[in-house]
Design a protein around this motif. Structure first.
Motif, PDB file in Angstrom:
ATOM      1  N   SER A 153       0.830  -1.200   0.000  1.00 48.38           N
ATOM      2  CA  SER A 153       0.000   0.000   0.000  1.00 48.38           C
ATOM      3  C   SER A 153       0.866   1.251   0.000  1.00 48.38           C
ATOM      4  CB  SER A 153      -0.903  -0.012   1.241  1.00 48.38           C
ATOM      5  OG  SER A 153      -1.682   1.151   1.297  1.00 48.38           O
ATOM      6  N   GLY A 154       0.626   2.087  -1.004  1.00 48.76           N
ATOM      7  CA  GLY A 154       1.372   3.337  -1.110  1.00 48.76           C
ATOM      8  C   GLY A 154       2.756   3.189  -1.682  1.00 48.76           C
ATOM      9  N   ARG A 155       3.133   1.951  -2.066  1.00 49.41           N
ATOM     10  CA  ARG A 155       4.493   1.726  -2.524  1.00 49.41           C
ATOM     11  C   ARG A 155       4.592   1.375  -4.010  1.00 49.41           C
ATOM     12  NH1 ARG A 155       8.751  -1.241   1.336  1.00 49.41           N
ATOM     13  NH2 ARG A 155       8.822   0.308   2.988  1.00 49.41           N
ATOM     14  N   ASN A 156       3.513   1.421  -4.725  1.00 46.05           N
ATOM     15  CA  ASN A 156       3.569   0.999  -6.120  1.00 46.05           C
ATOM     16  C   ASN A 156       3.455   2.168  -7.089  1.00 46.05           C
ATOM     17  OD1 ASN A 156       0.971   1.519  -5.398  1.00 46.05           O
ATOM     18  ND2 ASN A 156       0.065  -0.164  -6.564  1.00 46.05           N
ATOM     19  N   TYR A 157       3.746   3.389  -6.609  1.00 38.31           N
ATOM     20  CA  TYR A 157       3.677   4.540  -7.514  1.00 38.31           C
ATOM     21  C   TYR A 157       4.733   4.469  -8.596  1.00 38.31           C
ATOM     22  CZ  TYR A 157       0.567   6.552  -4.003  1.00 38.31           C
ATOM     23  OH  TYR A 157      -0.473   6.761  -3.145  1.00 38.31           O
ATOM     24  N   LEU A 158       5.940   4.034  -8.227  1.00 36.71           N
ATOM     25  CA  LEU A 158       6.997   3.969  -9.225  1.00 36.71           C
ATOM     26  C   LEU A 158       6.644   2.971 -10.316  1.00 36.71           C
ATOM     27  CD1 LEU A 158       9.742   4.808 -10.277  1.00 36.71           C
ATOM     28  CD2 LEU A 158      10.769   3.047  -8.841  1.00 36.71           C
ATOM     29  N   GLN A 159       6.133   1.788  -9.893  1.00 30.73           N
ATOM     30  CA  GLN A 159       5.763   0.791 -10.893  1.00 30.73           C
ATOM     31  C   GLN A 159       4.701   1.326 -11.841  1.00 30.73           C
ATOM     32  OE1 GLN A 159       6.341   0.305  -7.680  1.00 30.73           O
ATOM     33  NE2 GLN A 159       6.521  -1.868  -7.157  1.00 30.73           N
ATOM     34  N   LYS A 160       3.710   2.011 -11.290  1.00 29.12           N
ATOM     35  CA  LYS A 160       2.652   2.564 -12.137  1.00 29.12           C
ATOM     36  C   LYS A 160       3.212   3.632 -13.075  1.00 29.12           C
ATOM     37  CE  LYS A 160      -1.225   1.664  -9.003  1.00 29.12           C
ATOM     38  NZ  LYS A 160      -2.325   2.243  -8.207  1.00 29.12           N
ATOM     39  N   THR A 161       4.109   4.452 -12.545  1.00 28.31           N
ATOM     40  CA  THR A 161       4.725   5.482 -13.382  1.00 28.31           C
ATOM     41  C   THR A 161       5.504   4.845 -14.538  1.00 28.31           C
ATOM     42  OG1 THR A 161       4.928   6.971 -11.498  1.00 28.31           O
ATOM     43  CG2 THR A 161       6.332   7.426 -13.404  1.00 28.31           C
ATOM     44  N   LEU A 162       6.214   3.772 -14.214  1.00 34.56           N
ATOM     45  CA  LEU A 162       6.974   3.091 -15.244  1.00 34.56           C
ATOM     46  C   LEU A 162       6.079   2.487 -16.315  1.00 34.56           C
ATOM     47  CD1 LEU A 162       9.749   1.341 -13.104  1.00 34.56           C
ATOM     48  CD2 LEU A 162       9.892   3.468 -14.388  1.00 34.56           C
ATOM     49  N   VAL A 163       4.931   1.962 -15.918  1.00 30.95           N
ATOM     50  CA  VAL A 163       4.002   1.413 -16.900  1.00 30.95           C
ATOM     51  C   VAL A 163       3.462   2.532 -17.798  1.00 30.95           C
ATOM     52  CG1 VAL A 163       1.737   0.346 -17.191  1.00 30.95           C
ATOM     53  CG2 VAL A 163       3.382  -0.624 -15.599  1.00 30.95           C
ATOM     54  N   VAL A 164       3.183   3.688 -17.211  1.00 27.26           N
ATOM     55  CA  VAL A 164       2.737   4.829 -18.018  1.00 27.26           C
ATOM     56  C   VAL A 164       3.811   5.196 -19.042  1.00 27.26           C
ATOM     57  CG1 VAL A 164       2.175   7.287 -17.953  1.00 27.26           C
ATOM     58  CG2 VAL A 164       1.186   5.748 -16.254  1.00 27.26           C
ATOM     59  N   VAL A 165       5.071   5.222 -18.586  1.00 28.10           N
ATOM     60  CA  VAL A 165       6.170   5.543 -19.501  1.00 28.10           C
ATOM     61  C   VAL A 165       6.268   4.483 -20.594  1.00 28.10           C
ATOM     62  CG1 VAL A 165       8.671   5.784 -19.688  1.00 28.10           C
ATOM     63  CG2 VAL A 165       7.461   6.824 -17.763  1.00 28.10           C
ATOM     64  N   GLN A 166       6.156   3.211 -20.202  1.00 24.23           N
ATOM     65  CA  GLN A 166       6.216   2.131 -21.185  1.00 24.23           C
ATOM     66  C   GLN A 166       5.187   2.307 -22.290  1.00 24.23           C
ATOM     67  OE1 GLN A 166       5.775  -1.409 -18.747  1.00 24.23           O
ATOM     68  NE2 GLN A 166       7.787  -2.108 -19.408  1.00 24.23           N
TER      69      GLN A 166
END
Length: 801
Positions: free
Chosen positions: A431-444
């Motif tokens: 919880s609250g720790r998956n912002y980077l992963q989501k950001t990376l998917v957006v970049v992908q």
């Protein structure tokens, strides 16, 4: 310690086979793309770098400036005079050689072949490092009728590379009165390196006409001139000396030319480093130099490779973090028994290096397997042996280490920081720790949708170029070439060809693209394309006539007094009533023509160029060089057989070849076709790897919400509802990626389309198609994991707590 880390890493990867395969596959594709582009880029920047006399080899260039100070053009095509004149008056010039491409007919027994033959001065091998397998490089080009051939040609024509002293028969293809003459082989050259701008199979001494050594020859341009400077010479100082020599030597000639033809542009000579020619967009490789390129190609390909490699690293991070929930207890136990954070980080980095090494080995195998296809797309001749160049090996090692660190650093930091109490009691969550992963998917997906838009736009432009109406009918039209075709020969050839029912019409035209200038409106000089045609040229090519009349076979004056012009000519001349206007070729006394008709503009060059002013004449003194033949649809075999038989019967000593005009037109867009394919492959790889990353994030979300899903199912939630619940967040991420990709793609494609005078508009459907395709791929990827999670027995998920 290291042995223990390695053993644990191998065991962990072996236990999670699907995870390992996905990660290794993604990374290997990214690394392979990066390796291929490194090969390509190294080849581009190394062009012509093998010559021992670099960096002292230069090509002479000049700028043409109007008397009013306006720059008209910059060129590297000089005449015969600059080489010897500048060499004689400039101490820093050690040697010079002029070099040009020519066309010769080569006779081998009863067979006659048309070959590109290159001509150069005697110091050619003194300046350039092209080793001879046999022969003396200092004297190989001294005798007038001598020839240096490549080892490939020696094998082909003589069956051995020991061809020194043998004789070959050559004839000038452009001289109708020329006869075959014997040339003695004075050297056999090793195959030219593939990254050389100079590629030759036949090299002859350059003949220097006496007329080209007169003063007025300063203003002629027909060949490349190369010089070798003394080591340490200042090229700017040499250029200044060259200009002083030119101004002094050409002063009287410039006055004479000005009196004869009008104002003469000023010239300013300069030097271009030989190694800069390949990637120079303005002063590019031409007139005997090969394989000119642009830095843009390397930038674009490097960008695609960087995209793919970046997405592969992002996948590694996402999949590693997603999988870390299954290793949470392992991490907790290690911490409880004394494992430090740095030790855990080292372990995870070790796993990253092991996985990257496996991906690196697979990438080398991928490069070897796809290299032939890549060579075809990139118009290269790269070999797998180039991978073992020490500079590339150092680059690959750096790439391997950097990729392993980038891909493994974030997971190592995150995983080594888990709270052991929470992990052992299974109370750990993201919880609250998956912002980077989501950001990376957006970049992908931003990168993926960017490439989809670029690919669709390039495809649309290519289809536009290849399907646009040209203004004439290029279907069922065959062209053959015969240099210096006389009027009598053209009539005889036409009569013989029309004896076959498979041929409907024949018309001659000058060979190549001619250009000249004349005076209109009693005082305005105007440049235009200059076409010498047969009387029925317009009807055979089905080009519409807008005003006046076409040429008449029965009016003898049409050959000497009448011309046709196109719409672009009329527009540039500013004529409202073009029929009856006069065109004055003032430099040929008494040569004046009357415009009798206006031809509708048609694309006589590729659609990458604007339609130029064009003038048509039947002037008797101008030779033909090409013949267009209209054939019956469906009778191609019979037509070609009759054309070939007739041509060989009439011209037995002239090489015969033919081409379909529509195929030749399509071939002019080879560059666009290859870029379309390159971008398509890049988009496919990017989408594939992005889907793997999205799969990893879907796995993470499913693991995190396993208990929630179990409770929802117990309370009666449907499978469709759970799938929608798990998919909504990812659809939002993909939709958010469009905010980044759409503006960037629109700007990039607008800039790219500026290179084309005839282009498509970037339509909304391209963006809708890209967004629809991205969403569909995302939904298919996420739905697979979502459905699998929704179908799980809720008892198992509730017992996890």
């Amino acid at each position: 310690m290291l042995k223990n880390y390695l053993k644990i890493a191998l065991r962990t990867l072996a236990q999670s086979k699907v995870y390992s395969v996905i990660n290794i596959t993604g990374l290997s594709i990214g690394l392979a793309a990066a390796m291929l582009i490194m090969l390509y880029t190294k080849d581009e920047v190394s062009y012509d770098g093998f010559h021992a006399n670099n960096p002292n080899i230069y090509r002479i260039t000049f700028k043409s400036v109007t008397p009013g100070g306006v720059l008209e053009n910059t060129s590297a095509i000089t005449g015969y005079l600059p080489g010897p004149k500048f060499s004689a008056g400039t101490p820093e010039i050690e040697a010079f050689t002029r070099y040009r491409q020519h066309r010769n007919d080569v006779k081998l027994g009863d067979q006659v072949l048309s070959q590109d033959v290159y001509q150069a001065d005697r110091d050619f091998f003194r300046i350039f490092s092209f080793p001879l397998l046999s022969g003396n490089p200092l004297t190989a080009l001294v005798q007038p009728r001598s020839v240096v051939i490549s080892e490939e040609m020696a094998e082909k024509h003589f069956g051995t590379v020991n061809a020194l002293g043998k004789t070959m028969l050559f004839k000038d293809s452009f001289d109708e009165h020329a006869a075959f003459e014997p040339f003695v082989v004075t050297g056999v050259a090793a195959k030219c390196p593939q990254n050389s701008s100079i590629q030759f199979d036949f090299l002859q001494p350059l003949p220097v006409p006496e007329s080209q050594m007169q003063g007025e020859a300063w203003f002629n341009s027909s060949l490349n001139t190369f010089v070798k400077l003394t080591p340490g010479a200042n090229s700017q100082a040499v250029s200044a000396t060259m200009n002083r020599i030119y101004q002094s030597d050409a002063r009287d000639a410039a006055k004479a030319v000005a009196e004869k033809y009008g104002l003469v542009n000023k010239r300013y000579y300069g030097l271009q480093p030989f190694t800069a020619i390949h990637l120079d967009s303005q002063l590019n490789a031409e007139n005997g130099l090969m394989n000119g390129s642009k830095p843009l190609f390397s930038y674009v390909l490097s960008g695609i490779a960087l995209f793919i490699l970046l997405i592969a690293c992002i996948n590694f991070v996402n999949l590693t973090v997603a999988r870390s929930l299954k290793r949470a207890k392992e991490i907790g136990v290690r911490k409880v028994v004394g494992g430090g954070r740095y030790q855990l980080a080292a372990q995870f980095l070790g796993e990253s290096f092991v996985l990257c090494f496996a991906a690196f080995v697979l990438a080398v195998l991928l490069v070897e397997s796809v290299l032939p296809t890549f060579n075809q797309l990139a118009n290269k001749a790269l070999a797998i042996s180039y991978l073992f160049d020490w500079q590339l090996i150092a680059g690959y090692i750096a790439l391997f280490v950097l990729t392993a660190l980038l891909a493994g650093f974030y997971p190592a930091v995150v995983l080594s920081g888990y709270d052991p109490v929470k992990t052992l009691y299974s109370r750990f969550n993201f919880s609250g720790r998956n912002y980077l992963q989501k950001t990376l998917v957006v970049v992908q997906f931003a990168l993926a949708s960017f490439l989809i838009i670029v690919t669709l736009t390039m495809r649309s432009q290519f289809n536009f170029l290849t399907n646009m109406e040209l203004g004439y009918d290029d279907q069922n039209l065959v062209s053959i070439e015969k240099q210096n075709l006389t009027r009598a020969e053209a009539r005889l050839l036409t009569d013989e060809l029309l004896k076959s029912q498979s041929i409907t019409a024949v018309t001659p035209k000058n060979g190549g693209q001619w250009g000249t200038m004349a005076r209109v409106n009693a005082g305005t000089d105007m440049e235009f394309s200059y076409e010498t045609v047969g009387y029925n040229y317009l009807s055979v090519l089905q080009i519409p006539l807008l005003q006046g009349r076409t040429f008449s076979e029965t009016l003898a004056s049409d050959s000497t007094k009448a011309v046709l012009v196109n719409e672009a000519f009329v527009k540039k001349a500013g004529w409202k009533n073009p029929v009856g206007q006069e065109v004055d070729f003032w430099y040929n006394p008494g040569e004046k023509y009357t415009v009798v008709g206006v031809v509708k503009d048609y694309h006589f060059q590729s659609l990458t160029s604007n339609i130029r002013p064009q003038l048509f004449t039947m002037k008797p003194g101008n030779p033909f060089g090409k013949v267009f033949i209209r054939i019956q649809p469906g009778m191609e075999s019979a037509s070609l057989a009759h054309i070939g038989k007739t041509f060989r019967k009439l011209f037995p000593l002239v090489p015969y070849s033919y081409q379909f005009v529509d195929e030749a037109n399509l071939k002019s867009y080879e560059s666009e076709a290859k870029w379309k394919q390159i971008m398509l492959f890049g988009a496919i790889l990017t989408i594939f790897i992005s889907s793997i990353g999205l799969f990893g994030l879907a796995t993470l979300a499913a693991e995190r919400r396993m208990k929630e899903i179990g409770i929802r199912k117990v309370l009666g939630a449907s499978i469709a509802g759970i799938v929608a619940l798990l998919s909504t967040d990812f659809v939002r991420l993909v939709a958010l990626s469009f905010v980044l990709s759409f503006p960037a793609a629109y700007y990039a494609m607008q800039k790219w389309l500026e290179n084309y005078p005839y282009k498509v508009e970037i339509s909304v459907w391209i963006f809708l198609s890209a967004s629809g395709l991205s969403l569909l791929i995302a939904l298919c990827t996420v739905s697979f994991q979502s459905v699998r999670t929704a179908l799980m027995n809720p008892v198992k998920s509730l017992r996890r707590e």
